[in-house]
Enzyme design. Sequence first.
Site: not given
Length: 602
Positions: A202-203, A206, A421
């Site tokens: 879904g990023t 395509t 992080e």
Amino acid sequence: MPVNKKTSFSILYVFLAIFAVILVHDFIVATQKLEEIPYSEFKSLLAAGKVAEVTLTQQRVTGMLKPQDISKEQKLFTTVRIEDLDLIKDLSAGNSKFSGTIESTFLRDILSWVLPAVVFVGIWFFVMKRFGQGQSGFMTVGQSKAKIYAEKDTKVTFADVEGVDEAKEELREVIEFLKTPEKFTRLGGKIPKGILLVGPPGTGKTLLARAVAGEAGVTFFSISGSEFVEMFVGVGAARVRDLFEQAKGKAPCIIFIDELDALGKARGMGPMAHEEREQTLNQLLVEMDGFDPRIGVILMAATNRPEILDPALLRAGRFDRQVLVDRPDKIGRLAILRVHAKQVTLGPDADLEVIAGMTPGFSGADLANIINEATLLAVRRDKEQVGLPELQEAVERVVAGLEKKNRVLNKMEKERVAHHEVGHALVALSFPGADPIQKISIIPRGIAALGYTLQLPTEDRFLMTKTELENKVAVLLGGRIAEELIFGEASTGAQNDLVKATDIAKSMVKSYGMSEKLGTITLDRERQPLMMQIQAPQEKGDYSEETAREIDCEVRRIVDEQYERVKRLLTGRKAALLEGAKRLLEQEVISGSDLKAIMDKY
Ligand code: ADP
Ligand code: ZN
């Protein structure tokens, strides 16, 4: 060369034919107007000599009456056969013809073998569907499901794809090439052949491939890898040949293979149907090697699981260029929301920035879904415009749908992850020789990582010094120690770091002879493969209990030393830690140089 449809032979048709025969048989019997009569009536008809002939079965007597009138049809009758010892005598006396038949009809014969066959075939299909990749349903046996979609003009441009700027940048060259291949060949530029788009579902992989075709104005051929893999060996391979054949005739063009992993799984993985997959994959490799990109055909493929791909696919001259298509950051999300909001009427209160801020970890498809859901809500509420309340509710709905798939962190968790992080990154930035930090992110990705610090080596390394290994341990501890410094206690988020740190320390002691106390010996029976791939140490080697204890002590000493060192370091850089984490919380992604600038300020 369309092979599959012509060679297709459908088992279904055979069954249809059999059932048709059965139906017709029943139909003929039914139309003959058999009249059911009582046995007594039959007997009196017999006595009156009106019965022409009968057929006897165990249960029934079926027969024909003598015609009363020549022009009239003979009347058919049937009756239940009851225990009647005189029947044969009476039949003879009545001058009627009679014969017997065993009551087993054509119909029953057929069913007795058709039914098991149907059951068997059913089971076979079920098994193939479950375990194989042959996902054709009953109706499509032998008929290739794989459809090649060819679009002359995709009508998608780069303006429709947002939040993936780096990927777009990398693909610009491909567009240039497709537009003016002559220019490329004349200048002897290296022409890309296969481009692999890697990223979560879904990023927009395509979408991006279609946009490349749209921008270059070339035909877009697409097919899904999962559709390639058929039940019958050879069909997929023929399909691949077909695809390349068609594409070459339409050059310049793009061939896009979605879900490459379904087809390109490393050979020998997964049960059944693998022979077919292997053949298909081999054919793809052959086609890729066989075509010259100068004819203007570019192969693109998408996967979200690059690690399971057959390494042969990634070799030079095949999919040797990989483009990361990651989940968008906040700015990207805003841009994607704007793209999709173009089709709807937004109210003045519909601030998309608010929505972008609410949706870390969402993919482009999720964001498109939000706009869609919000529109539906507005329609249901009879509103003229989509307002902020609808958008916010849509986010909640999509989140609820995603919760299982995706982690969406709460505020406290996000703060913790951010400090964790930045802790890793600050430690890494403090060592002059350490691999540079590319980016620090708190956009969740995958199931395991809540945030990540991307530290990439600048060169291939085959040797590591003791100091470098110690620094690695230190960087790994940085996250946990930052959490302790800021929140007063550690969380479960550092477990993976600790496992890795301990493994490195163990290797230093046991394999690399880097412990003075144990001396320059290796205690592993087997050599570790390459320095860079530090593995979990193997089973206990040939050493005494006492040595084992010493190893444990040494591992602990190495980790403890680094712990103290990092604690001093981060305590001294607490201000940078706080500011870095704050920035990270705002932007979700910061670069290593951003953090370096903050660090240098203090
Ligand atoms: P993938 O191939 O990576 O699974 P798709 O390209 O099929 O994802 O995306 C599905 C839909 O989600 C697209 O058609 C588009 O509407 C939307 N979408 C996904 N990513 C983006 C993006 N980066 N920009 C705009 N829309 C996107
Ligand atoms: Zn960590």
